[in-house]
Scaffold this motif. Structure first.
Motif, PDB file in Angstrom:
ATOM      1  N   MET A 133      24.349 -47.977   2.927  1.00 46.58           N
ATOM      2  CA  MET A 133      23.632 -48.108   4.193  1.00 46.58           C
ATOM      3  C   MET A 133      23.491 -49.585   4.528  1.00 46.58           C
ATOM      4  N   ALA A 134      23.566 -49.931   5.823  1.00 48.03           N
ATOM      5  CA  ALA A 134      23.457 -51.321   6.244  1.00 48.03           C
ATOM      6  C   ALA A 134      22.144 -51.907   5.756  1.00 48.03           C
ATOM      7  N   GLY A 135      22.189 -53.126   5.282  1.00 51.89           N
ATOM      8  CA  GLY A 135      20.990 -53.799   4.778  1.00 51.89           C
ATOM      9  C   GLY A 135      20.766 -53.592   3.308  1.00 51.89           C
ATOM     10  N   ASP A 136      21.489 -52.651   2.693  1.00 55.26           N
ATOM     11  CA  ASP A 136      21.293 -52.365   1.276  1.00 55.26           C
ATOM     12  C   ASP A 136      22.510 -52.713   0.431  1.00 55.26           C
ATOM     13  N   LEU A 137      23.475 -53.415   1.008  1.00 55.93           N
ATOM     14  CA  LEU A 137      24.662 -53.767   0.239  1.00 55.93           C
ATOM     15  C   LEU A 137      24.315 -54.780  -0.846  1.00 55.93           C
ATOM     16  N   PRO A 138      24.834 -54.594  -2.040  1.00 55.68           N
ATOM     17  CA  PRO A 138      24.627 -55.623  -3.071  1.00 55.68           C
ATOM     18  C   PRO A 138      25.410 -56.882  -2.701  1.00 55.68           C
ATOM     19  N   LEU A 139      24.783 -58.032  -2.936  1.00 58.11           N
ATOM     20  CA  LEU A 139      25.435 -59.308  -2.628  1.00 58.11           C
ATOM     21  C   LEU A 139      25.755 -60.040  -3.919  1.00 58.11           C
ATOM     22  N   ASP A 140      26.957 -60.587  -3.996  1.00 59.06           N
ATOM     23  CA  ASP A 140      27.269 -61.410  -5.158  1.00 59.06           C
ATOM     24  C   ASP A 140      26.481 -62.716  -5.049  1.00 59.06           C
ATOM     25  N   PRO A 141      26.235 -63.411  -6.164  1.00 62.92           N
ATOM     26  CA  PRO A 141      25.380 -64.612  -6.149  1.00 62.92           C
ATOM     27  C   PRO A 141      25.852 -65.697  -5.193  1.00 62.92           C
ATOM     28  N   VAL A 142      27.158 -65.873  -5.060  1.00 68.07           N
ATOM     29  CA  VAL A 142      27.649 -66.939  -4.184  1.00 68.07           C
ATOM     30  C   VAL A 142      27.364 -66.606  -2.728  1.00 68.07           C
ATOM     31  N   THR A 143      27.679 -65.386  -2.327  1.00 70.03           N
ATOM     32  CA  THR A 143      27.423 -64.990  -0.943  1.00 70.03           C
ATOM     33  C   THR A 143      25.933 -65.053  -0.630  1.00 70.03           C
ATOM     34  N   PHE A 144      25.110 -64.589  -1.576  1.00 70.14           N
ATOM     35  CA  PHE A 144      23.658 -64.653  -1.378  1.00 70.14           C
ATOM     36  C   PHE A 144      23.209 -66.092  -1.137  1.00 70.14           C
ATOM     37  N   GLU A 145      23.667 -67.011  -1.974  1.00 69.83           N
ATOM     38  CA  GLU A 145      23.229 -68.403  -1.854  1.00 69.83           C
ATOM     39  C   GLU A 145      23.719 -69.015  -0.549  1.00 69.83           C
ATOM     40  N   VAL A 146      24.931 -68.704  -0.146  1.00 72.61           N
ATOM     41  CA  VAL A 146      25.456 -69.222   1.121  1.00 72.61           C
ATOM     42  C   VAL A 146      24.624 -68.708   2.287  1.00 72.61           C
ATOM     43  N   LEU A 147      24.325 -67.416   2.285  1.00 79.36           N
ATOM     44  CA  LEU A 147      23.542 -66.848   3.381  1.00 79.36           C
ATOM     45  C   LEU A 147      22.115 -67.391   3.387  1.00 79.36           C
ATOM     46  N   LYS A 148      21.511 -67.490   2.226  1.00 75.21           N
ATOM     47  CA  LYS A 148      20.136 -68.004   2.134  1.00 75.21           C
ATOM     48  C   LYS A 148      20.036 -69.374   2.792  1.00 75.21           C
ATOM     49  N   ASN A 149      20.928 -70.252   2.437  1.00 77.82           N
ATOM     50  CA  ASN A 149      20.883 -71.601   2.989  1.00 77.82           C
ATOM     51  C   ASN A 149      21.351 -71.646   4.442  1.00 77.82           C
ATOM     52  N   SER A 150      22.255 -70.757   4.803  1.00 81.81           N
ATOM     53  CA  SER A 150      22.704 -70.700   6.194  1.00 81.81           C
ATOM     54  C   SER A 150      21.574 -70.239   7.113  1.00 81.81           C
TER      55      SER A 150
END
Length: 653
Positions: free
Chosen positions: A1-18
């Motif tokens: 379901m949208a919003g519940d996808l697991p994120l790999d650590p790199v993508t998470f960190e990129v999005l967090k800072n973005s």
């Protein structure tokens, strides 16, 4: 379901800072396109919200007072326009009773659509220099309800599918004293929300809508998880304190208590304001949103490395009695909410200093607002001018380090100190002095930071009035762990042709002022940390060289006897034998001095034997600083706090 996808650590960190960068870009847009000098000096904040209105990111320089309120106003707009939001829409709100702060903080909110679905909201909040009301700048301290404070904006649509609703915007602007700037700021803030929207859609194009939605949820979960882990590592327990507003202008003598009990239970903090004073007959009340923000900002100070979003807000709970000074309801006046706000922040500093002594700090100075408005006589058409000023001051001494000097208030460290050159160009007011104020730091083993003194003179102007919004004239900035207080706030006015100054104090509105009149006001330093008799005399010498401390007060406050070798060359020496003897004498006598009959202290002040700093630091007495009349109830309250924060630490060593 949208919003519940697991994120790999790199993508998470990129999005967090973005996400944080997208908010910072909003701030840069506002800074470069705003019309108001107040907003230009960074009295603004921005936020990115998820589809439910929860805050997913704030910027690196967003000011503390706004951080915990933006999700409330976003959600109020969502409720009002549920099912009626479209691409290109921008909504406005400034309602403090819906989770905002005061009418001057106007928020513009844009829904962000991807594939026809709202996935986020961007929000730009700016402090408009005037919102109408009974006085220029919209801060009337005598207001008991909102109807003298200015224009209340419940959620409205300012851009309809991209079309600027000029009629609505001009209706708002026409109810202020600076309509041209208001229209310009609306456009600047609206474009800022568009900047954030474009950045989020760029991320959607790169990573996909579902991944971005998952990121908006994941950054909140990350902050919540991190904060809860740190809280859980602390001991469970209860801590209580009280701080004060100086007075109720509509009531009798005596300070207004704000009581807080903090409970740490497992991985959660609970803040209970039971026992705080009911709302008062002035603008110095706080609606719940501002109280929530004060708690968030104060607590976040002890978690400086974590990003700020709604994940952090899940880690604490607030109990605020309805109708109290920390939960004012419509139509109670709340424009001066910043006064209880900073008391709450400093109280939280004090309680968390017990939990994290390595980060401990004493009380910081109180933000003050000076507002002068009238008709500028320097040009033929005599336009309305609005001089809206605030000053930096001192932060509290810390465990192992002196307090920060000449720093913007804890209310909003992102604020800039306004350049006097810009002020003088825009207003018929000349700054004649702006300098660090000697002896303003609260003495301690680690002294507080220094405040400033600013003096200004009115030039050609007509029908001009002045208002001053401040506090800590009686609830003087306090020290902890044996440290001493700073000094009282308050403005003085010298009329043209007069030989003497008139003390107007820290709270007044709508006082007429004319060409040639001169007004001065100090900001306090921070409170001291630790017993000042334990301060290294070499550090006292350095403070004398830097003009932070006078030779006289080095002896009175620190027990350090200094010989002046050559003041112009900054050559001083400590008389060690005399210092040892004086410190022993002060230790033997100081508790008795704190408990001396307050009326005797007042008489000595009126007779010129002692000054205001002696009265506060040696005797813990509060006077009407203009007349020297004793304020018995305020003194009783101040002494109770002084005994707890300072004397108790002397007695136990």
């Amino acid at each position: 379901m949208a919003g519940d996808l697991p994120l790999d650590p790199v993508t998470f960190e990129v999005l967090k800072n973005s996400f944080i960068t997208s908010v910072d870009q909003m701030g840069e847009q506002v800074l470069r396109t705003c019309y108001s000098f107040v907003i230009y000096n960074r009295d603004f904040s921005s936020a990115l919200h998820d589809a439910s209105g929860e805050c997913a990111a704030q910027g690196n320089q967003d000011i503390a007072v706004h951080v915990g309120t933006l999700h409330f106003t976003c959600q109020d707009v969502m409720r009002h326009f549920e099912g009626d939001m479209h691409e290109g829409d921008v909504f406005a709100i400034n309602d403090p009773y819906a989770g905002g702060t005061h009418f001057s903080d106007v928020r513009l909110i844009r829904p962000i659509f991807a594939d026809g679905k709202i996935i986020a909201f961007s929000q730009s909040n700016g402090h408009w220099s005037d919102m109408g009301g009974s006085v220029p700048g919209s801060f009337d301290v005598a207001a008991r309800d909102m109807f003298r404070e200015g224009l209340r904006i419940t959620p409205i649509r300012l851009f309809d599918k991209g079309r600027f609703c000029k009629d609505v915007a001009h209706l708002i602007a026409s109810n202020t004293r600076d309509p041209a700037s208001i229209i310009g700021d609306i456009q600047a803030q609206a474009e800022a929300t568009a900047v954030c929207s474009r950045e989020i859609l760029r991320l959607v194009n790169k990573y996909g809508r579902d991944t971005v939605e998952s990121g908006l949820a994941a950054v909140q979960d990350y902050v919540e998880r991190s904060a809860r882990q740190r809280i859980a590592a602390l001991p469970d327990g209860e801590w209580e304190t009280v701080d004060f507003i100086d007075r109720d202008p509509a009531g009798g003598e005596g300070m207004i208590p704000i009581r807080i009990k903090m409970t740490i239970k497992g991985d959660k903090a609970i803040y209970d304001f039971t026992g705080s004073h009911p709302t008062i007959g002035s603008i110095y009340n706080s609606a719940f949103g501002a109280t929530f923000s004060a708690v968030a900002a104060g607590m976040k100070t002890f978690f400086p490395d974590l990003p700020l979003n709604s994940g952090f807000y899940r880690c604490f709970e607030i109990i605020a009695p309805e109708g109290s000074i920390v939960d004012a309801k419509w139509p109670i006046a709340v424009t001066g909410f910043l006064m209880p706000f900073e008391k709450i922040m400093n109280s939280i500093y004090e309680m968390w200093s017990k939990l994290m002594p390595e980060r401990a700090l004493a009380c910081a100075f109180n933000l003050e607002y000076l507002l002068t408005g009238g008709f500028d006589g320097r040009s033929a058409d005599k336009p309305i001018f609005m001089f809206y000023d605030w000053l930096p001051g001192g932060w509290g001494g810390r465990n192992g380090k002196d307090g920060s000097n000449v720093t913007t208030a804890c209310f909003g460290t992102g604020l800039m100190s306004q350049p006097v050159e810009g002020q003088e160009r825009a207003n018929p007011i000349l700054t004649t002095k702006c300098e660090i104020l000697k002896d303003s730091p609260g003495p301690g083993k680690w002294r507080g930071g220094a405040g400033v003194m600013k003096t200004s003179r009115m030039l050609q102007a007509e029908k001009t009035v002045i208002s001053y919004i401040c506090d800590r004239e009686r609830a003087v900035v306090w020290g902890i762990e044996g440290g001493l207080p700073s000094m009282p706030h308050g403005l003085t006015l010298k009329r043209k042709g007069s030989a003497s100054e008139e003390r107007l104090g820290s709270i007044f509105s709508d006082v007429p002022i004319g060409e040639g009149d001169v007004f001065s006001r100090p900001t306090a330093g921070g409170g001291g940390f630790g017993d000042p008799l334990e301060r290294d005399p070499r550090l006292v010498i350095e403070d004398i060289k830097d003009d932070y401390v006078s030779v006289e007060r080095a002896a009175k406050d620190y027990g350090v006897v200094v010989q002046i070798i050559d003041a112009e060359l900054c050559e001083y020496e400590v008389d060690k034998a005399a210092t040892d003897a004086l410190r022993a004498k002060i230790r033997a006598e100081r508790i008795a001095k704190v408990r001396l009959d307050p009326e005797v202290v007042a008489q000595r002040f009126r007779g010129g034997e002692i000054d205001a700093l002696d009265v506060i630091r040696q005797h813990a007495v509060i006077l009407d600083w203009g007349s020297g009349v004793l304020l018995p109830e305020s003194t009783r309250q101040f002494r109770e706090s002084f005994e707890r924060r300072s004397v108790a630490k002397w007695a136990t060593g």
